[in-house]
Design an enzyme around this catalytic site. Structure first.
Site, mmCIF file in Angstrom:
data_model
loop_
_atom_site.group_PDB
_atom_site.id
_atom_site.type_symbol
_atom_site.label_atom_id
_atom_site.label_comp_id
_atom_site.label_asym_id
_atom_site.label_seq_id
_atom_site.Cartn_x
_atom_site.Cartn_y
_atom_site.Cartn_z
ATOM 1 N N SER A 1 40.863 100.316 -36.337
ATOM 2 C CA SER A 1 40.468 100.808 -37.653
ATOM 3 C C SER A 1 39.132 101.068 -38.071
ATOM 4 O O SER A 1 38.200 100.377 -37.684
ATOM 5 C CB SER A 1 41.075 99.728 -38.689
ATOM 6 O OG SER A 1 40.674 99.742 -40.167
ATOM 7 N N ASP B 1 43.528 102.832 -31.211
ATOM 8 C CA ASP B 1 43.598 102.700 -32.471
ATOM 9 C C ASP B 1 43.006 101.545 -32.988
ATOM 10 O O ASP B 1 43.452 100.347 -32.583
ATOM 11 C CB ASP B 1 45.422 102.416 -32.842
ATOM 12 C CG ASP B 1 45.601 102.367 -34.209
ATOM 13 O OD1 ASP B 1 44.628 102.421 -35.355
ATOM 14 O OD2 ASP B 1 46.910 102.571 -34.758
ATOM 15 N N LYS C 1 46.714 90.526 -40.212
ATOM 16 C CA LYS C 1 48.166 90.443 -39.723
ATOM 17 C C LYS C 1 48.179 90.529 -38.067
ATOM 18 O O LYS C 1 47.474 91.262 -37.781
ATOM 19 C CB LYS C 1 48.812 91.487 -40.540
ATOM 20 C CG LYS C 1 49.157 91.457 -41.859
ATOM 21 C CD LYS C 1 50.470 92.229 -42.391
ATOM 22 C CE LYS C 1 50.231 92.039 -43.909
ATOM 23 N NZ LYS C 1 49.673 92.775 -44.619
ATOM 24 N N VAL D 1 40.103 99.272 -47.265
ATOM 25 C CA VAL D 1 38.766 98.621 -47.168
ATOM 26 C C VAL D 1 37.520 99.442 -46.752
ATOM 27 O O VAL D 1 36.383 99.328 -47.678
ATOM 28 C CB VAL D 1 38.877 97.476 -45.974
ATOM 29 C CG1 VAL D 1 37.869 96.748 -45.633
ATOM 30 C CG2 VAL D 1 40.373 96.547 -46.490
ATOM 31 N N ASP E 1 37.956 100.137 -40.620
ATOM 32 C CA ASP E 1 37.276 99.073 -41.508
ATOM 33 C C ASP E 1 36.164 98.328 -40.478
ATOM 34 O O ASP E 1 35.303 97.878 -41.120
ATOM 35 C CB ASP E 1 38.515 97.823 -41.611
ATOM 36 C CG ASP E 1 39.635 98.852 -42.779
ATOM 37 O OD1 ASP E 1 39.218 99.875 -43.536
ATOM 38 O OD2 ASP E 1 40.584 98.189 -43.042
ATOM 39 N N GLU F 1 40.576 97.167 -53.752
ATOM 40 C CA GLU F 1 40.995 98.394 -53.202
ATOM 41 C C GLU F 1 42.329 98.728 -53.764
ATOM 42 O O GLU F 1 42.904 98.123 -54.296
ATOM 43 C CB GLU F 1 41.158 98.091 -51.606
ATOM 44 C CG GLU F 1 42.319 97.007 -51.356
ATOM 45 C CD GLU F 1 42.782 97.472 -49.763
ATOM 46 O OE1 GLU F 1 43.257 98.502 -49.467
ATOM 47 O OE2 GLU F 1 42.721 96.512 -49.097
HETATM 48 N N1 PSU Z 1 46.499 95.201 -43.947
HETATM 49 C C1 PSU Z 1 47.180 94.847 -44.668
HETATM 50 N N2 PSU Z 1 47.234 95.359 -45.720
HETATM 51 C C2 PSU Z 1 46.748 96.619 -46.392
HETATM 52 C C3 PSU Z 1 46.011 97.184 -45.324
HETATM 53 C C4 PSU Z 1 45.924 96.643 -44.299
HETATM 54 O O1 PSU Z 1 47.522 93.636 -44.488
HETATM 55 O O2 PSU Z 1 47.075 96.938 -47.432
HETATM 56 C C5 PSU Z 1 45.308 98.469 -45.645
HETATM 57 C C6 PSU Z 1 43.866 98.255 -46.189
HETATM 58 O O3 PSU Z 1 43.717 99.260 -47.289
HETATM 59 C C7 PSU Z 1 43.131 98.397 -44.947
HETATM 60 C C8 PSU Z 1 44.048 99.629 -44.275
HETATM 61 O O4 PSU Z 1 41.888 98.773 -45.196
HETATM 62 O O5 PSU Z 1 45.544 99.303 -44.527
HETATM 63 C C9 PSU Z 1 43.609 99.971 -42.807
HETATM 64 O O6 PSU Z 1 44.246 100.881 -42.486
HETATM 65 P P1 PSU Z 1 44.220 101.484 -40.892
HETATM 66 O O7 PSU Z 1 44.630 100.419 -40.154
HETATM 67 O O8 PSU Z 1 45.074 102.774 -40.768
HETATM 68 O O9 PSU Z 1 42.703 101.499 -40.613
HETATM 69 MN MN MN Z 2 44.478 103.322 -37.404
#
Ligand code: PSU
Ligand code: MN
Length: 305
Positions: free
Chosen positions: A141, A139, A160, A107, A143, A25
Site C-alpha cells: 500500500s 502489492d 487486518k 489514508v 499508505d 478519511e
Molecule cells: N483497511 C481497512 N479499512 C479500510 C482501508 C484499509 O481495514 O477502509 C482503506 C483505507 O482507506 C486505506 C486503503 O488507506 O483502504 C488502503 O488501500 P490499498 O490497500 O489499496 O492501499
Molecule cells: Mn495495493
C-alpha cells in the site's frame, strides 16, 4: 496553502484559534462500509470527536477540490455513491483535481490533505500495508510510503490480517516510521487485540503520544507516526472466525484475479459478508474508539505548542 485546498469554515476557525482538530478519511465511507451504516458511522465519529473536545475534519475530494472538512450533505453524497466514487491515492490526485472529479481519500491522501491544511492528527480504522504474497505481486500500500514522508500521526486499530503483518512491520521499520502500541506491547490485528507481533514502543497516555510526535516534528524528522489502538475487548472477534473469513476472501480474490486498487475493497466487502455483519459492528466500534483517542491526543499536542 495552495489553490486546490478548501478548508471548511469550522475547521479554519479551529486552526486559527489553535484548537485541536482531527482528520478523518473518506474511503472508509465509500469503500469500507455499506450504505447507510457508512454515513451513520461517519457522522457518529465526527460527534464523538466533538464530545471529546476536538473539531472533526472529514477529508475528501469533491468536484476537484481538496476538502479539509466535509458537510453532512457531502458525507451523505459520498456514502450513497459508494464504490462509484474513485478511491483516491497519491497518484490519483493530479488527474482528479484537473478534471474536477470526486475522490474518496485513503489514508495516504487524507494524510496529504491534512498536512496541507496544518492538521497533525488523523483517526481511522485500519491502514493498508504489505499484502500476503507481496513477494510475487508487489502489492504494498502507498499508505506505508506516505507514513514515511508526511508529518501526520495516524491512529488506527492496527492492520487486518488480509495483510502480512510481519512484512508490514519490517517495511515500516525500513522507512523509519515509529509504530506505537497504545496500552499494549503487541500490534493489534484490527478485529482482534492480538497478532503475536511486537510494536516498537508501548505508550499509555495521549500526553506521551503527543510528546513523542512533537519531538519528531521538532527534530525535523520526515514522516508520520503510527499509533495502533486495540479494539475494546467487548467488541473484539474470535480469531478463528475472522481468520477463516479472511483466508476465504483472499482465496476468492486470487481465483478471480482481483488486483491493484480493487484488492483491499474486495477483501473488506467479502470479509464483512462472510462474517454476517458481525465484523461491521466491530469495525464501527473500533473507529469510535480511535476517534476518542485522536481527539485527546490532538488536544495534548496543542497544549505543547
Ligand atoms: N483497511 C481497512 N479499512 C479500510 C482501508 C484499509 O481495514 O477502509 C482503506 C483505507 O482507506 C486505506 C486503503 O488507506 O483502504 C488502503 O488501500 P490499498 O490497500 O489499496 O492501499
Ligand atoms: Mn495495493
Amino acid at each position: 496553502m495552495n489553490n486546490y485546498l478548501s478548508i471548511s469554515p469550522q475547521v479554519q476557525q479551529a486552526l486559527d484559534e489553535n484548537l485541536p482538530v482531527v482528520a478523518l478519511e473518506s474511503t472508509i465511507i465509500s469503500h469500507g462500509m455499506p450504505y447507510p451504516q457508512n454515513v451513520e458511522t461517519a457522522l457518529r465519529v465526527e460527534q464523538t470527536i466533538r464530545e471529546a473536545g476536538a473539531v472533526p475534519a472529514t477529508v475528501a475530494i469533491i468536484g476537484g477540490r481538496l476538502k479539509a472538512g466535509c458537510t453532512p450533505d457531502e458525507i451523505e453524497y459520498l456514502g450513497r455513491k459508494g464504490q462509484a466514487v474513485t478511491k483516491a491515492s497519491r497518484r490519483d490526485l493530479p488527474v482528479l483535481v484537473a478534471r474536477g472529479m470526486d475522490g474518496a481519500t485513503t489514508v495516504t491522501t487524507t494524510m496529504i490533505i491534512a498536512a496541507m491544511a496544518g492538521i497533525r492528527v488523523f483517526a481511522t480504522g485500519g491502514i493498508g500495508g504489505v499484502h500476503r504474497g507481496a513477494e510475487t505481486t508487489m502489492d504494498i500500500s502507498a499508505d506505508l510510503e506516505e507514513l514515511a514522508m508526511t508529518p501526520v500521526m495516524v491512529i488506527c486499530a492496527g492492520a487486518k490480517s488480509i495483510l502480512d503483518l510481519g512484512l508490514t512491520l519490517e517495511y515500516l521499520e525500513t522507512k523509519g516510521v515509529p509504530v506505537i502500541g497504545y496500552g499494549t506491547d503487541e500490534l493489534p490485528a484490527f478485529y482482534t487485540r492480538h497478532s503475536g507481533f511486537k510494536v516498537d514502543y508501548r505508550i499509555d497516555t495521549p500526553e506521551e503520544l503527543a510528546a513523542a510526535f512533537r519531538a519528531k516534528l521538532d527534530m525535523g524528522l520526515r514522516g508520520g507516526m503510527l499509533v495502533t489502538n486495540p479494539i475494546p475487548e467487548q467488541y473484539s472477534m474470535p480469531p478463528e472466525v475472522i481468520n477463516r473469513a479472511i483466508d476465504q476472501a483472499i482465496d476468492e480474490a486470487n481465483r478471480q484475479g482481483i488486483h491493484g486498487k480493487q484488492v483491499t475493497p474486495f477483501l473488506l466487502a467479502r470479509v464483512k459478508d462472510l462474517t454476517g455483519g458481525d465484523s461491521l459492528d466491530s469495525n464501527i466500534q473500533l473507529v469510535l474508539n480511535n476517534a476518542r483517542l485522536a481527539a485527546l491526543t490532538a488536544a495534548a499536542l496543542q497544549a505543547l505548542k
